[in-house]
Design a protein around this motif. Structure first.
Motif, PDB file in Angstrom:
ATOM      1  N   GLN A   1       0.711  -1.190   0.064  1.00  0.00           N
ATOM      2  CA  GLN A   1      -0.046  -0.045  -0.224  1.00  0.00           C
ATOM      3  C   GLN A   1       0.788   1.306   0.035  1.00  0.00           C
ATOM      4  OE1 GLN A   1      -3.044   0.076   3.195  1.00  0.00           O
ATOM      5  NE2 GLN A   1      -3.430   2.136   2.821  1.00  0.00           N
ATOM      6  N   LEU A   2       1.916   1.404   0.678  1.00  0.00           N
ATOM      7  CA  LEU A   2       2.912   2.590   0.788  1.00  0.00           C
ATOM      8  C   LEU A   2       3.650   2.703  -0.224  1.00  0.00           C
ATOM      9  CD1 LEU A   2       4.378   2.252   4.474  1.00  0.00           C
ATOM     10  CD2 LEU A   2       2.997   4.271   3.530  1.00  0.00           C
ATOM     11  N   THR A   3       4.042   1.447  -0.863  1.00  0.00           N
ATOM     12  CA  THR A   3       4.799   1.468  -1.992  1.00  0.00           C
ATOM     13  C   THR A   3       3.934   2.007  -3.175  1.00  0.00           C
ATOM     14  OG1 THR A   3       6.222  -0.353  -1.194  1.00  0.00           O
ATOM     15  CG2 THR A   3       6.337   0.101  -3.683  1.00  0.00           C
ATOM     16  N   ILE A   4       2.998   1.333  -3.494  1.00  0.00           N
ATOM     17  CA  ILE A   4       2.190   1.525  -4.756  1.00  0.00           C
ATOM     18  C   ILE A   4       1.442   2.894  -4.654  1.00  0.00           C
ATOM     19  CG2 ILE A   4       0.071   0.819  -6.146  1.00  0.00           C
ATOM     20  CD1 ILE A   4       0.656  -2.042  -5.373  1.00  0.00           C
ATOM     21  N   ASN A   5       0.848   3.678  -3.598  1.00  0.00           N
ATOM     22  CA  ASN A   5       0.369   4.674  -3.544  1.00  0.00           C
ATOM     23  C   ASN A   5       1.522   5.915  -2.816  1.00  0.00           C
ATOM     24  OD1 ASN A   5      -1.628   6.649  -3.572  1.00  0.00           O
ATOM     25  ND2 ASN A   5      -2.897   5.713  -2.073  1.00  0.00           N
ATOM     26  N   ALA A   6       2.353   6.069  -3.588  1.00  0.00           N
ATOM     27  CA  ALA A   6       3.658   6.775  -3.362  1.00  0.00           C
ATOM     28  C   ALA A   6       3.524   8.249  -3.297  1.00  0.00           C
ATOM     29  CB  ALA A   6       4.767   6.447  -4.620  1.00  0.00           C
ATOM     30  N   THR A   7       2.532   8.735  -3.504  1.00  0.00           N
ATOM     31  CA  THR A   7       2.153  10.106  -3.305  1.00  0.00           C
ATOM     32  C   THR A   7       1.419  10.684  -2.227  1.00  0.00           C
ATOM     33  OG1 THR A   7       0.311  10.392  -5.052  1.00  0.00           O
ATOM     34  CG2 THR A   7       2.582  10.598  -6.032  1.00  0.00           C
ATOM     35  N   GLU A   8       0.842   9.544  -1.657  1.00  0.00           N
ATOM     36  CA  GLU A   8      -0.138   9.699  -0.369  1.00  0.00           C
ATOM     37  C   GLU A   8       0.457   9.744   0.807  1.00  0.00           C
ATOM     38  OE1 GLU A   8      -3.320  11.054  -0.719  1.00  0.00           O
ATOM     39  OE2 GLU A   8      -2.712  11.237  -3.104  1.00  0.00           O
ATOM     40  N   TRP A   9       0.186  10.315   1.808  1.00  0.00           N
ATOM     41  CA  TRP A   9       0.791  10.350   3.407  1.00  0.00           C
ATOM     42  C   TRP A   9      -0.179   9.182   3.955  1.00  0.00           C
ATOM     43  CZ3 TRP A   9       5.316  12.177   5.084  1.00  0.00           C
ATOM     44  CH2 TRP A   9       5.700  13.185   4.194  1.00  0.00           C
ATOM     45  N   GLN A  10       0.229   8.354   4.852  1.00  0.00           N
ATOM     46  CA  GLN A  10      -0.389   7.685   5.586  1.00  0.00           C
ATOM     47  C   GLN A  10      -0.194   8.203   7.036  1.00  0.00           C
ATOM     48  OE1 GLN A  10      -2.505   5.350   4.732  1.00  0.00           O
ATOM     49  NE2 GLN A  10      -1.919   5.322   2.592  1.00  0.00           N
ATOM     50  N   SER A  11      -1.365   8.327   7.791  1.00  0.00           N
ATOM     51  CA  SER A  11      -1.400   8.916   9.156  1.00  0.00           C
ATOM     52  C   SER A  11      -0.612   8.198  10.050  1.00  0.00           C
ATOM     53  CB  SER A  11      -2.891   9.049   9.684  1.00  0.00           C
ATOM     54  OG  SER A  11      -3.431   7.760   9.919  1.00  0.00           O
ATOM     55  N   ALA A  12      -0.071   8.901  11.196  1.00  0.00           N
ATOM     56  CA  ALA A  12       0.345   8.193  12.267  1.00  0.00           C
ATOM     57  C   ALA A  12      -0.463   7.171  12.860  1.00  0.00           C
ATOM     58  CB  ALA A  12       0.966   9.216  13.333  1.00  0.00           C
ATOM     59  N   ASP A  13      -1.736   7.375  13.125  1.00  0.00           N
ATOM     60  CA  ASP A  13      -2.590   6.275  13.325  1.00  0.00           C
ATOM     61  C   ASP A  13      -2.750   5.136  12.757  1.00  0.00           C
ATOM     62  OD1 ASP A  13      -3.733   7.731  15.602  1.00  0.00           O
ATOM     63  OD2 ASP A  13      -4.643   8.895  14.443  1.00  0.00           O
ATOM     64  N   TRP A  14      -2.446   5.433  11.320  1.00  0.00           N
ATOM     65  CA  TRP A  14      -2.216   3.965  10.361  1.00  0.00           C
ATOM     66  C   TRP A  14      -0.915   3.409  10.638  1.00  0.00           C
ATOM     67  CZ3 TRP A  14       1.213   2.699   6.875  1.00  0.00           C
ATOM     68  CH2 TRP A  14       0.923   1.602   5.854  1.00  0.00           C
ATOM     69  N   ALA A  15       0.101   4.132  10.868  1.00  0.00           N
ATOM     70  CA  ALA A  15       1.225   3.535  11.102  1.00  0.00           C
ATOM     71  C   ALA A  15       1.429   2.790  12.523  1.00  0.00           C
ATOM     72  CB  ALA A  15       2.335   4.657  11.151  1.00  0.00           C
ATOM     73  N   ARG A  16       0.698   3.369  13.443  1.00  0.00           N
ATOM     74  CA  ARG A  16       0.700   2.309  14.835  1.00  0.00           C
ATOM     75  C   ARG A  16      -0.146   1.158  14.354  1.00  0.00           C
ATOM     76  NH1 ARG A  16      -2.280   4.354  20.375  1.00  0.00           N
ATOM     77  NH2 ARG A  16      -1.594   2.543  21.656  1.00  0.00           N
ATOM     78  N   GLU A  17      -1.374   1.315  13.608  1.00  0.00           N
ATOM     79  CA  GLU A  17      -2.107   0.233  13.634  1.00  0.00           C
ATOM     80  C   GLU A  17      -1.641  -0.905  12.871  1.00  0.00           C
ATOM     81  OE1 GLU A  17      -5.803  -0.791  10.657  1.00  0.00           O
ATOM     82  OE2 GLU A  17      -5.794   1.058  11.672  1.00  0.00           O
ATOM     83  N   LYS A  18      -0.472  -0.564  12.062  1.00  0.00           N
ATOM     84  CA  LYS A  18       0.144  -1.634  11.478  1.00  0.00           C
ATOM     85  C   LYS A  18       1.312  -2.087  11.904  1.00  0.00           C
ATOM     86  CE  LYS A  18      -2.460  -0.925   7.838  1.00  0.00           C
ATOM     87  NZ  LYS A  18      -3.813  -1.999   7.604  1.00  0.00           N
ATOM     88  N   GLY A  19       1.499  -1.445  13.053  1.00  0.00           N
ATOM     89  CA  GLY A  19       2.902  -1.831  13.823  1.00  0.00           C
ATOM     90  C   GLY A  19       4.097  -1.087  13.864  1.00  0.00           C
ATOM     91  N   MET A  20       4.008  -0.106  12.906  1.00  0.00           N
ATOM     92  CA  MET A  20       5.496   0.766  12.812  1.00  0.00           C
ATOM     93  C   MET A  20       5.689   1.364  13.863  1.00  0.00           C
ATOM     94  SD  MET A  20       5.961   3.603   9.883  1.00  0.00           S
ATOM     95  CE  MET A  20       5.556   2.540   8.389  1.00  0.00           C
ATOM     96  N   TYR A  21       4.730   2.078  14.658  1.00  0.00           N
ATOM     97  CA  TYR A  21       4.889   2.807  15.900  1.00  0.00           C
ATOM     98  C   TYR A  21       4.258   1.910  16.812  1.00  0.00           C
ATOM     99  CZ  TYR A  21       5.341   6.916  12.702  1.00  0.00           C
ATOM    100  OH  TYR A  21       5.892   7.828  11.614  1.00  0.00           O
ATOM    101  N   ALA A  22       5.203   1.760  17.943  1.00  0.00           N
ATOM    102  CA  ALA A  22       4.429   1.221  19.279  1.00  0.00           C
ATOM    103  C   ALA A  22       3.782   1.976  19.953  1.00  0.00           C
ATOM    104  CB  ALA A  22       5.816   0.962  20.127  1.00  0.00           C
ATOM    105  N   ASP A  23       3.665   3.581  20.055  1.00  0.00           N
ATOM    106  CA  ASP A  23       2.678   4.385  20.691  1.00  0.00           C
ATOM    107  C   ASP A  23       2.656   5.572  20.242  1.00  0.00           C
ATOM    108  OD1 ASP A  23       0.855   5.113  22.769  1.00  0.00           O
ATOM    109  OD2 ASP A  23       2.160   4.404  24.326  1.00  0.00           O
ATOM    110  N   LEU A  24       1.778   6.363  20.287  1.00  0.00           N
ATOM    111  CA  LEU A  24       1.539   7.608  19.808  1.00  0.00           C
ATOM    112  C   LEU A  24       1.316   8.817  20.877  1.00  0.00           C
ATOM    113  CD1 LEU A  24      -0.732   7.413  16.725  1.00  0.00           C
ATOM    114  CD2 LEU A  24       1.859   7.739  16.677  1.00  0.00           C
ATOM    115  N   PHE A  25       1.722   9.859  20.615  1.00  0.00           N
ATOM    116  CA  PHE A  25       1.595  11.132  21.589  1.00  0.00           C
ATOM    117  C   PHE A  25       1.274  12.443  21.009  1.00  0.00           C
ATOM    118  CE2 PHE A  25       4.520   7.916  23.081  1.00  0.00           C
ATOM    119  CZ  PHE A  25       4.246   7.598  24.426  1.00  0.00           C
TER     120      PHE A  25
END
Length: 250
Positions: A157-181
């Motif tokens: 998803q990140l690679t193909i949709n290369a011009t679009e930002w994904q939110s920090a919430d998305w990144a946390r949901e996918k496991g990239m971020y352990a916690d958000l503040f």
């Protein structure tokens, strides 16, 4: 003005990098960062490492466009992208846990660094994007680290949709971020708390755990170098040169 520096306090080693162009990464900066990670990894006085960048808006903007435009041959291109391979492999093989502090947006190689950390904290403004395809290349070198952390579907998803930002919430949901503040101040308190706990933990146990957690990536020394060659070839194409120039002019 660019720099990579480190300090050690009570068993916690902190590596800080900075570049005036949104913490982008020229080749020299990449190799300095890899060397600093390796140095602290070998330091018996360091129990845990915090990896951070200066500034508020961008954690890391990825590859330096100025340097990409200057590449004129395959050897130079491969060498440049091997810098990202060096950083990822240094983080992977470091016997200390690495905590990443993501205080702003992460693009391309910056996403790879965030995913190569063992534990990543971020603020809610820390959206992510793999923009490589938009400039005619692909996230070949950082791809294994990103896919390992978020899974194949999210990586695609990140690679193909290369011009679009994904939110920090998305990144946390996918496991990239352990916690958000909400703020960097709140994030820093959590980082200090975890780092102090790890600094008082058994270093031998943590080193063993790190090796177990990264099991199956032993071939990355070769794989990421091969991937660097793929990017090094593509960056020479007329398509990529034009795309980068258009990107820079925005």
């Amino acid at each position: 003005m660019a720099f990579v520096k480190s300090d050690i306090v009570n068993g916690v080693g902190t590596i800080t990098f900075f570049h005036p162009q949104s913490n982008s990464m020229p080749g020299v900066q990449l190799r300095n960062l890899a060397a600093e990670i390796e140095k602290l990894g070998k330091d018996s006085g360091v129990r845990v490492i915090i990896l951070k960048s200066e500034g508020e808006k961008a954690f890391c903007a990825g590859a330096s466009f100025d340097e990409l435009i200057s590449i004129k041959d395959l050897e130079t291109g491969t060498y440049f992208f091997s810098g990202f391979a060096s950083v990822i492999n240094a983080m992977r093989t470091c016997p200390k846990f690495i905590i990443a502090r993501v205080q702003g947006k992460a693009v391309g190689g910056g996403v790879g660094i965030a995913c190569s950390a063992d534990y990543t904290f971020a603020v809610k403004a820390a959206s992510v994007k793999l923009s490589e395809l938009a400039v005619g290349i692909g996230p070949f070198v950082v791809g294994p680290a990103v896919e390992r952390k978020v899974g194949t579907s999210a990586f695609c998803q990140l690679t193909i949709n290369a011009t679009e930002w994904q939110s920090a919430d998305w990144a946390r949901e996918k496991g990239m971020y352990a916690d958000l503040f909400e703020s960097a101040e709140e994030m820093d308190k959590a980082i200090v708390t975890l780092a102090e706990k790890l600094a008082s933990s058994n270093p031998e146990a943590m080193a063993m755990l790190k090796k177990v957690m990264w099991q199956g990536t032993e071939h990355w020394d070769t794989l990421l170098t091969e991937r660097a060659g793929m990017s090094g070839k593509l960056v020479l194409s007329d398509f990529t040169v034009n795309a980068i120039n258009q990107f820079k002019s925005k």
